[in-house]
Design a protein around this motif. Sequence first.
Motif, PDB file in Angstrom:
ATOM      1  N   GLY A 165      31.393   0.520 -19.797  1.00  0.00           N
ATOM      2  CA  GLY A 165      31.014  -0.571 -19.306  1.00  0.00           C
ATOM      3  C   GLY A 165      30.673  -1.457 -20.239  1.00  0.00           C
ATOM      4  N   PHE A 166      29.985  -2.616 -19.899  1.00  0.00           N
ATOM      5  CA  PHE A 166      29.666  -3.705 -20.667  1.00  0.00           C
ATOM      6  C   PHE A 166      28.105  -3.793 -20.738  1.00  0.00           C
ATOM      7  CE2 PHE A 166      30.486  -7.862 -22.285  1.00  0.00           C
ATOM      8  CZ  PHE A 166      29.181  -8.983 -22.071  1.00  0.00           C
ATOM      9  N   CYS A 181      36.278   3.063 -20.133  1.00  0.00           N
ATOM     10  CA  CYS A 181      35.362   2.098 -20.452  1.00  0.00           C
ATOM     11  C   CYS A 181      34.170   2.737 -19.963  1.00  0.00           C
ATOM     12  CB  CYS A 181      35.606   0.665 -20.186  1.00  0.00           C
ATOM     13  SG  CYS A 181      37.091  -0.038 -21.183  1.00  0.00           S
ATOM     14  N   LEU A 221      31.176  -3.596 -25.434  1.00  0.00           N
ATOM     15  CA  LEU A 221      32.071  -2.961 -24.500  1.00  0.00           C
ATOM     16  C   LEU A 221      32.007  -1.417 -24.937  1.00  0.00           C
ATOM     17  CD1 LEU A 221      34.071  -2.812 -21.869  1.00  0.00           C
ATOM     18  CD2 LEU A 221      36.004  -3.308 -23.469  1.00  0.00           C
ATOM     19  N   SER A 264      27.367  -8.871 -26.934  1.00  0.00           N
ATOM     20  CA  SER A 264      28.070  -8.090 -25.832  1.00  0.00           C
ATOM     21  C   SER A 264      28.886  -7.145 -26.321  1.00  0.00           C
ATOM     22  CB  SER A 264      28.822  -9.429 -25.138  1.00  0.00           C
ATOM     23  OG  SER A 264      27.966 -10.238 -24.558  1.00  0.00           O
ATOM     24  N   ILE A 277      32.853  -7.716 -27.590  1.00  0.00           N
ATOM     25  CA  ILE A 277      33.495  -8.488 -26.750  1.00  0.00           C
ATOM     26  C   ILE A 277      34.388  -9.546 -27.086  1.00  0.00           C
ATOM     27  CG2 ILE A 277      33.531 -10.028 -24.475  1.00  0.00           C
ATOM     28  CD1 ILE A 277      33.342  -6.873 -23.984  1.00  0.00           C
ATOM     29  N   HIS A 278      33.420 -10.348 -27.995  1.00  0.00           N
ATOM     30  CA  HIS A 278      33.983 -11.708 -28.852  1.00  0.00           C
ATOM     31  C   HIS A 278      35.043 -11.244 -29.809  1.00  0.00           C
ATOM     32  CE1 HIS A 278      31.154 -13.936 -26.576  1.00  0.00           C
ATOM     33  NE2 HIS A 278      29.887 -13.196 -27.108  1.00  0.00           N
ATOM     34  N   SER A 302      25.018  -5.956 -22.859  1.00  0.00           N
ATOM     35  CA  SER A 302      24.476  -7.132 -23.789  1.00  0.00           C
ATOM     36  C   SER A 302      23.098  -6.470 -24.431  1.00  0.00           C
ATOM     37  CB  SER A 302      24.145  -8.225 -22.780  1.00  0.00           C
ATOM     38  OG  SER A 302      25.255  -8.630 -22.380  1.00  0.00           O
TER      39      SER A 302
END
Lengths: 491, 177
Positions: free
Chosen positions: B123-124, B121, B38, B36, B51-52, B126
């Motif tokens: 976006g996210f 940002c 960002l 994941s 993200i983590h 995966s």
Amino acid sequence: MTGSQTFGRKLAKGFGATLALTLLLGAVSLTLLHRTITMSADLVEDTTQDLIDAEKLQTAVDRIATEGRTSLANRDPRRAQAIATAHEEAVVLVTSLGRIVHSEEERGQVDAIRKAELEYRDALNRVLESSKDRSAEASLKMFEDEVQPKRDVLEQKIAAFLDREFRSFDAWKRSTADADFWAYAILLSLMALIVFAAVVVSVVLVRTLTRELNAAIQNVQSSSSELEASANQQATGAKEAATAVSEITTTISELLASSKQISESAQRVAQIAGETATGARAGDQTIQKAQELVGGIKRQVDVIVNQMLDLGRKSQRIGGVLEIINELAEQTNILAINATIEAAGAGEYGKRFSVVAEEIRRLADRVGGFTKEIRELVEETRAAVNATVMATESGSKAVDAGERQFSDVTSSFKHIAGLVSTTSEAVREIELSTRQQATAVEQVNAAIADVAQATRETEASASQTLQTATQLTTLSRNLSALVKTSSNGSR
Amino acid sequence: MSDDAAPAAMTPDALRREFDAAFAAPPRPPNRDVVSLLGVPIARHAYALRIHGLARLEVARRIVPVPGRSPALLGLAGLRGQLMPVFSLTVLLGHPRDAQAPRWFAVQGGEAPVALALESCSGFQSVPRADVSPVEDPALRARHITEAARVGPSHWWIIDLASLLQDLAAKGGPATR
């Protein structure tokens, strides 16, 4: 005869002098002739009358005698009247004889005749008286003795009177011949004198007149030469004038044609100007309508601009809402991220929550994607709206500019229409002026034609003048020759 | 950016059906073969943060400027009752400071939490692990870019946040309580 006097006066004086002398001659002749004739006539008349009276007296005496004898012979008393008549006639005749006497001798003879006649009558009367008492023969004898001698005496007296008359007549004839001689002499002398005077007058007159005539002829010659030269110049000038007039006529004709063309062109221009003015007026109306249309377009454009601006504002509002939505999506996404982070930190207990967070995040991503698309669409729309607004504003500005320009065009068109109207008026005036000019040119052409005719007549007149001048020159030469001949002959 | 279908192809009915179908489908197990990320676009570069590696993501708040040795220090900010330093990730990555005010704070937890200011940002994402590859470029690695992830046609440079914070700590930047 002075030089200041005219030729005619001199001639008149000369002829007058000659005439005067002739009249003098005539008067003298007439006087002498009249005198001669009068004298002759009187004398002849007197003499004739005397002779007639004497002859009548003689006849009366004879008749008295005859009547007396007859009366005595026939004892006719009626013869007494005849005798008395004859006596009366004899008395009258004697009286007539005594009326015109030219001398004492003649008077004495007339008296003698009268006396003799009285004695004759007395004698006859005595005899007649005594015849009453006598016989015819005695009466006749007495007549012969007393009357006849008286008769003879009377007849002698009468004859003497007649003789004297004849002698007087002869004497008169002689005297008349002398008088005639003197008259002839006087007349001849006078005639000679007059002829001499006439000759002198003629010579003087001829010389004077010749001199003056020569001078005049010289003047005439010089004048005729000058006139000839002038006539030549005039003829030449008239020819040149005729040529110039012909050229002018040609030029005037061309000018007339040109004026007519200009007039026709002016008419066409006037017509076109009128049509232009009509078109300008129609165009003015069209422009006004167009201006109204432009105004309507402007209003429509303004409405469009306002609507587009309103659309832009609404697009901005949409953009604002979209921003909110995007913000919400982003916040949702962040929350989903945070949820994922928390779920990851929760370990196994957060696994399903991470799925939900993942779904929320996906949903937020979709929302973000849709908002992005919407934003793009809104941006495109806003861009399109802006472009449209700008274009519309540009169009509005263009419309405004166009309206202003149209207004300027309208003003210009009105001005043009006014100018066209003024031009039409000017063109009409020009047309009238050109028509008047054409008329004036026609009049000038006619006048030029008259001038040409006058020039031709002048040329002809100049030719005639030249001819006349030439003839005058020739005549003056001939006259000069004649005068010179006469002058040579008179010397 | 999203790894789902393009929004333009979706219709409201399709979305509704998919959403409704999501409730009908059995719950999906979490996919552990993805990373994941960002997305953080900085100076036209596509960076990314794991993200983590983050504690949370927050909306940027008022930053109180304080002097410091690091040029990346923007100041202090109070986040959820905690006062923490805020550093500009743009400056930490060697780019000139963006005139734009930061929009997000990527909070790094731990004993010395640090907030990295992000202007935006993207976006996210995966990303499958297979699409993540290490970066060998020394220049990138010097800037704490250790991995690169293939996201669609582009690549995101994954920032090694730990290395970045370590470097920051070594330079005496953070960890001021």
